[in-house]
Write a protein that holds these residues in place. Structure first.
Motif, PDB file in Angstrom:
ATOM      1  N   CYS A 130     -46.355  47.045  20.321  1.00 35.36           N
ATOM      2  CA  CYS A 130     -45.149  47.276  19.529  1.00 35.36           C
ATOM      3  C   CYS A 130     -45.267  48.583  18.757  1.00 35.36           C
ATOM      4  CB  CYS A 130     -44.923  46.158  18.511  1.00 35.36           C
ATOM      5  SG  CYS A 130     -44.850  44.495  19.189  1.00 35.36           S
ATOM      6  N   TYR A 131     -44.121  49.244  18.583  1.00 35.99           N
ATOM      7  CA  TYR A 131     -44.047  50.379  17.663  1.00 35.99           C
ATOM      8  C   TYR A 131     -43.194  49.964  16.471  1.00 35.99           C
ATOM      9  CZ  TYR A 131     -42.891  54.859  15.546  1.00 35.99           C
ATOM     10  OH  TYR A 131     -42.735  55.886  14.645  1.00 35.99           O
ATOM     11  N   ILE A 132     -43.715  50.185  15.260  1.00 39.46           N
ATOM     12  CA  ILE A 132     -42.975  49.872  14.037  1.00 39.46           C
ATOM     13  C   ILE A 132     -42.445  51.178  13.473  1.00 39.46           C
ATOM     14  CG2 ILE A 132     -43.020  48.704  11.822  1.00 39.46           C
ATOM     15  CD1 ILE A 132     -43.780  46.972  14.286  1.00 39.46           C
ATOM     16  N   ALA A 133     -41.128  51.331  13.472  1.00 40.97           N
ATOM     17  CA  ALA A 133     -40.504  52.571  13.027  1.00 40.97           C
ATOM     18  C   ALA A 133     -40.530  52.676  11.505  1.00 40.97           C
ATOM     19  CB  ALA A 133     -39.064  52.643  13.527  1.00 40.97           C
ATOM     20  N   ARG A 134     -40.636  53.904  11.037  1.00 40.07           N
ATOM     21  CA  ARG A 134     -40.511  54.159   9.603  1.00 40.07           C
ATOM     22  C   ARG A 134     -39.085  54.632   9.344  1.00 40.07           C
ATOM     23  NH1 ARG A 134     -43.243  54.521   5.007  1.00 40.07           N
ATOM     24  NH2 ARG A 134     -42.754  56.172   3.507  1.00 40.07           N
ATOM     25  N   SER A 135     -38.377  53.927   8.460  1.00 38.17           N
ATOM     26  CA  SER A 135     -36.967  54.232   8.236  1.00 38.17           C
ATOM     27  C   SER A 135     -36.572  53.848   6.818  1.00 38.17           C
ATOM     28  CB  SER A 135     -36.088  53.482   9.247  1.00 38.17           C
ATOM     29  OG  SER A 135     -36.318  52.087   9.140  1.00 38.17           O
ATOM     30  N   ARG A 162     -39.403  59.643   1.935  1.00 33.95           N
ATOM     31  CA  ARG A 162     -40.639  60.409   2.095  1.00 33.95           C
ATOM     32  C   ARG A 162     -41.414  59.956   3.327  1.00 33.95           C
ATOM     33  NH1 ARG A 162     -44.449  59.486  -1.537  1.00 33.95           N
ATOM     34  NH2 ARG A 162     -45.393  61.527  -1.189  1.00 33.95           N
ATOM     35  N   ARG A 163     -42.254  60.873   3.826  1.00 35.87           N
ATOM     36  CA  ARG A 163     -43.184  60.629   4.929  1.00 35.87           C
ATOM     37  C   ARG A 163     -42.472  60.108   6.180  1.00 35.87           C
ATOM     38  NH1 ARG A 163     -46.186  58.304   0.751  1.00 35.87           N
ATOM     39  NH2 ARG A 163     -45.936  56.245   1.669  1.00 35.87           N
ATOM     40  N   ASN A 164     -41.308  60.671   6.456  1.00 33.78           N
ATOM     41  CA  ASN A 164     -40.604  60.299   7.674  1.00 33.78           C
ATOM     42  C   ASN A 164     -41.161  61.041   8.882  1.00 33.78           C
ATOM     43  OD1 ASN A 164     -38.296  58.414   7.041  1.00 33.78           O
ATOM     44  ND2 ASN A 164     -37.901  60.012   5.530  1.00 33.78           N
ATOM     45  N   VAL A 165     -41.050  60.431  10.049  1.00 31.44           N
ATOM     46  CA  VAL A 165     -41.454  61.055  11.309  1.00 31.44           C
ATOM     47  C   VAL A 165     -40.248  61.804  11.857  1.00 31.44           C
ATOM     48  CG1 VAL A 165     -42.332  60.664  13.629  1.00 31.44           C
ATOM     49  CG2 VAL A 165     -43.150  59.253  11.737  1.00 31.44           C
ATOM     50  N   LEU A 166     -40.314  63.120  11.836  1.00 30.75           N
ATOM     51  CA  LEU A 166     -39.157  63.937  12.193  1.00 30.75           C
ATOM     52  C   LEU A 166     -38.747  63.766  13.653  1.00 30.75           C
ATOM     53  CD1 LEU A 166     -40.179  67.177  10.266  1.00 30.75           C
ATOM     54  CD2 LEU A 166     -38.494  65.465   9.568  1.00 30.75           C
ATOM     55  N   ASN A 167     -39.723  63.544  14.529  1.00 32.17           N
ATOM     56  CA  ASN A 167     -39.420  63.368  15.956  1.00 32.17           C
ATOM     57  C   ASN A 167     -39.528  61.902  16.381  1.00 32.17           C
ATOM     58  OD1 ASN A 167     -42.186  63.258  15.613  1.00 32.17           O
ATOM     59  ND2 ASN A 167     -42.680  64.404  17.465  1.00 32.17           N
ATOM     60  N   GLN A 168     -39.199  61.001  15.464  1.00 28.80           N
ATOM     61  CA  GLN A 168     -39.360  59.572  15.747  1.00 28.80           C
ATOM     62  C   GLN A 168     -38.457  59.105  16.892  1.00 28.80           C
ATOM     63  OE1 GLN A 168     -40.464  56.112  13.019  1.00 28.80           O
ATOM     64  NE2 GLN A 168     -38.247  56.197  12.807  1.00 28.80           N
ATOM     65  N   LYS A 169     -37.212  59.611  16.966  1.00 30.54           N
ATOM     66  CA  LYS A 169     -36.334  59.194  18.063  1.00 30.54           C
ATOM     67  C   LYS A 169     -36.946  59.555  19.420  1.00 30.54           C
ATOM     68  CE  LYS A 169     -31.615  59.380  19.851  1.00 30.54           C
ATOM     69  NZ  LYS A 169     -32.103  59.440  21.250  1.00 30.54           N
ATOM     70  N   GLU A 170     -37.508  60.733  19.517  1.00 27.62           N
ATOM     71  CA  GLU A 170     -38.159  61.131  20.770  1.00 27.62           C
ATOM     72  C   GLU A 170     -39.351  60.230  21.067  1.00 27.62           C
ATOM     73  OE1 GLU A 170     -40.401  64.988  22.799  1.00 27.62           O
ATOM     74  OE2 GLU A 170     -39.429  65.184  20.837  1.00 27.62           O
ATOM     75  N   LEU A 171     -40.131  59.926  20.041  1.00 24.49           N
ATOM     76  CA  LEU A 171     -41.281  59.038  20.225  1.00 24.49           C
ATOM     77  C   LEU A 171     -40.825  57.652  20.675  1.00 24.49           C
ATOM     78  CD1 LEU A 171     -44.264  58.271  19.981  1.00 24.49           C
ATOM     79  CD2 LEU A 171     -43.900  57.932  17.508  1.00 24.49           C
ATOM     80  N   VAL A 172     -39.801  57.115  20.026  1.00 25.20           N
ATOM     81  CA  VAL A 172     -39.283  55.790  20.387  1.00 25.20           C
ATOM     82  C   VAL A 172     -38.795  55.784  21.835  1.00 25.20           C
ATOM     83  CG1 VAL A 172     -37.378  54.179  19.954  1.00 25.20           C
ATOM     84  CG2 VAL A 172     -38.718  55.065  18.041  1.00 25.20           C
ATOM     85  N   ASP A 173     -38.088  56.846  22.237  1.00 23.54           N
ATOM     86  CA  ASP A 173     -37.586  56.923  23.610  1.00 23.54           C
ATOM     87  C   ASP A 173     -38.724  56.993  24.626  1.00 23.54           C
ATOM     88  OD1 ASP A 173     -35.016  56.827  22.653  1.00 23.54           O
ATOM     89  OD2 ASP A 173     -34.665  58.995  22.807  1.00 23.54           O
ATOM     90  N   ARG A 174     -39.754  57.779  24.315  1.00 25.91           N
ATOM     91  CA  ARG A 174     -40.889  57.888  25.232  1.00 25.91           C
ATOM     92  C   ARG A 174     -41.626  56.563  25.367  1.00 25.91           C
ATOM     93  NH1 ARG A 174     -43.448  62.623  26.322  1.00 25.91           N
ATOM     94  NH2 ARG A 174     -44.707  61.285  27.690  1.00 25.91           N
ATOM     95  N   PHE A 196     -43.239  64.754   8.748  1.00 30.05           N
ATOM     96  CA  PHE A 196     -44.096  65.383   9.754  1.00 30.05           C
ATOM     97  C   PHE A 196     -43.640  64.978  11.153  1.00 30.05           C
ATOM     98  CE2 PHE A 196     -45.863  61.209   9.204  1.00 30.05           C
ATOM     99  CZ  PHE A 196     -46.466  60.871  10.415  1.00 30.05           C
ATOM    100  N   ASN A 197     -44.166  65.700  12.152  1.00 33.13           N
ATOM    101  CA  ASN A 197     -43.937  65.367  13.559  1.00 33.13           C
ATOM    102  C   ASN A 197     -45.123  64.584  14.097  1.00 33.13           C
ATOM    103  OD1 ASN A 197     -41.364  66.645  14.542  1.00 33.13           O
ATOM    104  ND2 ASN A 197     -42.325  68.435  13.612  1.00 33.13           N
ATOM    105  N   ALA A 198     -44.842  63.472  14.759  1.00 32.72           N
ATOM    106  CA  ALA A 198     -45.901  62.656  15.358  1.00 32.72           C
ATOM    107  C   ALA A 198     -46.424  63.322  16.627  1.00 32.72           C
ATOM    108  CB  ALA A 198     -45.374  61.266  15.684  1.00 32.72           C
ATOM    109  N   PRO A 199     -47.696  63.099  16.961  1.00 34.70           N
ATOM    110  CA  PRO A 199     -48.274  63.654  18.198  1.00 34.70           C
ATOM    111  C   PRO A 199     -47.904  62.792  19.401  1.00 34.70           C
ATOM    112  CG  PRO A 199     -49.950  62.432  17.014  1.00 34.70           C
ATOM    113  CD  PRO A 199     -48.702  62.363  16.172  1.00 34.70           C
ATOM    114  N   ILE A 200     -46.725  63.000  19.948  1.00 33.55           N
ATOM    115  CA  ILE A 200     -46.166  62.093  20.958  1.00 33.55           C
ATOM    116  C   ILE A 200     -47.074  61.966  22.182  1.00 33.55           C
ATOM    117  CG2 ILE A 200     -44.246  61.734  22.561  1.00 33.55           C
ATOM    118  CD1 ILE A 200     -42.402  62.883  20.437  1.00 33.55           C
ATOM    119  N   GLU A 201     -47.532  63.084  22.725  1.00 36.27           N
ATOM    120  CA  GLU A 201     -48.357  63.013  23.933  1.00 36.27           C
ATOM    121  C   GLU A 201     -49.662  62.281  23.669  1.00 36.27           C
ATOM    122  OE1 GLU A 201     -47.241  63.653  26.831  1.00 36.27           O
ATOM    123  OE2 GLU A 201     -45.348  64.356  25.950  1.00 36.27           O
ATOM    124  N   ASP A 202     -50.235  62.483  22.487  1.00 38.49           N
ATOM    125  CA  ASP A 202     -51.472  61.771  22.135  1.00 38.49           C
ATOM    126  C   ASP A 202     -51.230  60.269  22.054  1.00 38.49           C
ATOM    127  OD1 ASP A 202     -52.853  64.152  22.034  1.00 38.49           O
ATOM    128  OD2 ASP A 202     -52.730  64.344  19.854  1.00 38.49           O
TER     129      ASP A 202
END
Length: 399
Positions: free
Chosen positions: A271-276, A280-292, A379-385
């Motif tokens: 599971c991925y738990i989104a931060r919303s 503060r401390r939001n993941v700027l590319n979270q939508k891309e991460l969720v889609d991947r 910040f941006n999450a390290p999606i590929e990692d």
């Protein structure tokens, strides 16, 4: 504070003359110079600190951060801190404090209880802010109208809070765990007096009922004044605030009760738990991460106060949980031994708080760092990692 995130001088100056600041200054002067007027207005900002003379019990729990399974992550998290004192941390134990205050007062508009003899608020520490040693405006304000009720037995006070970590770890879990650990120290009547009826309270009151207590929940409004026979004050309070949790032993008892509640709730293995809903401390590319993640069969969840049993089920039953650093990880208290946790950080803001909680519950903790923080620590999450980690995890469990 980072200079790039600092507010312009005119906004800082404007804050000094805001109505809230001016009102706080006024009522602090009234409280200090005309205490009878302050009491009549139900404005109480002074704080007394609970100390050893108040404690009914203090026990020490071990710090597990230096065990082989966790020390590498600890080194990674603390690597940015100059001259970090590993030796001091290694020697540190986590104290669990339990105190009782007889004849306390709870006001529905004040976020800390008061001593009945001197009208001072009390807590385990002085609060920092514009006026150290005082309850901040917003957590206390004048309200002269009230109705009084008396509650017999033991009381746990739960203030109105939006942050689930502070709600659970500082105001609910330590007291419930103290009762679970030493039921002989408590009266048979337990009442949660709360400014908000959180779903977690219903669950934990049912647990206390199951171990022989008569437990009620009383929701107070701003005009309520509650006279309390005895108030329960409990807290894990280590010298390092990241270690303010050590209740895994008690939680194992509560978890056995909770497992019956979540028996029919199905959750996926990963599971991925989104931060919303946070500034503060939001993941700027979270939508891309969720889609991947969705493209490789991993669903995402958002946690609120209203889906609490689902949150518990995920942290009890999922095999791998991925989430950015944030209050959602407070649910580690429900986790099962051996569960995998992947915490996502910015490169320059890393805290060992949830590593410590994972170590207390013998979890398999992992972390990944993304970009350097921008405004509000976003910040941006390290999606590929993240994707690579998931694929390697799947290969490992299928081998």
């Amino acid at each position: 504070m980072n200079k790039n995130n600092r507010k312009p001088w005119y906004r800082r100056l404007g804050r000094q003359f805001s109505p809230k600041i001016l009102l706080e200054d006024l009522f602090i002067r009234i409280e200090d110079n005309f205490p009878k007027i302050s009491t009549a207005l139900r404005y109480h900002s002074h704080i007394d600190v609970l100390g050893p003379d108040d404690f009914a019990e203090t026990i020490l729990r071990p710090n597990k951060l230096f065990e082989d399974a966790f020390v590498q992550s600890l080194n990674h998290l603390c690597g940015l801190i100059p001259e970090f004192d590993y030796e001091r941390l290694n020697k540190m134990k986590i104290p669990l404090h339990l105190a009782f205050v007889e004849n306390a007062i709870i006001h529905g508009h004040i976020k800390v209880p008061l001593r009945s003899d001197n009208g001072r608020a009390f807590d385990f520490e002085f609060r920092n802010g514009r006026y150290p040693g005082r309850v901040a405006w917003g957590d206390v304000y004048p309200l002269p109208f009230y109705k009084t009720t008396r509650i017999v037995g033991d009381v746990i006070f739960v203030p109105r809070l939006k942050n689930v970590f502070h709600l659970l770890m500082e105001n609910i879990v330590p007291s419930v765990c103290a009762i679970t650990r030493r039921p002989d120290l408590f009266k048979k009547k337990i009442t949660f007096v709360t400014q908000v009826n959180y779903p977690a309270l219903t669950l934990l009151s049912e647990h206390l009922n199951s171990i022989g207590f008569q437990t009620d929940i009383v929701v107070v409004s701003a005009i309520d004044r509650i006279e309390v026979e005895r108030l329960i004050c409990a807290r894990a309070f280590a010298a390092d605030s990241d270690l303010n949790y050590a209740n895994a032993e008690e939680m194992s008892v509560i978890q056995r009760f909770v497992d019956n509640k979540i028996r029919d709730i199905q959750v996926p293995e990963i599971c991925y738990i989104a931060r919303s809903h946070t500034p503060r401390r939001n993941v700027l590319n979270q939508k891309e991460l969720v889609d991947r993640l969705a493209s490789i069969g991993i669903p995402s969840y958002e946690f609120t106060f209203n889906n609490y049993l689902e949150q518990i089920a995920i942290f009890r039953k999922a095999k791998l949980i991925i989430t950015p650093h944030g209050a959602a990880l407070s649910n580690l208290i429900w986790s099962s031994s051996g569960q995998h946790i992947l915490e996502l950080f910015s490169l320059n803001r890393r805290h060992k708080l949830f590593l410590h909680m994972a170590s207390q519950h013998d979890l398999k903790y992992n972390l990944l760092s993304g970009s350097v923080t921008s405004g509000n620590d976003n910040f941006n999450a390290p999606i590929e990692d993240v994707i690579n980690f998931v694929q390697n995890y799947r290969k490992t469990i299928s081998a």
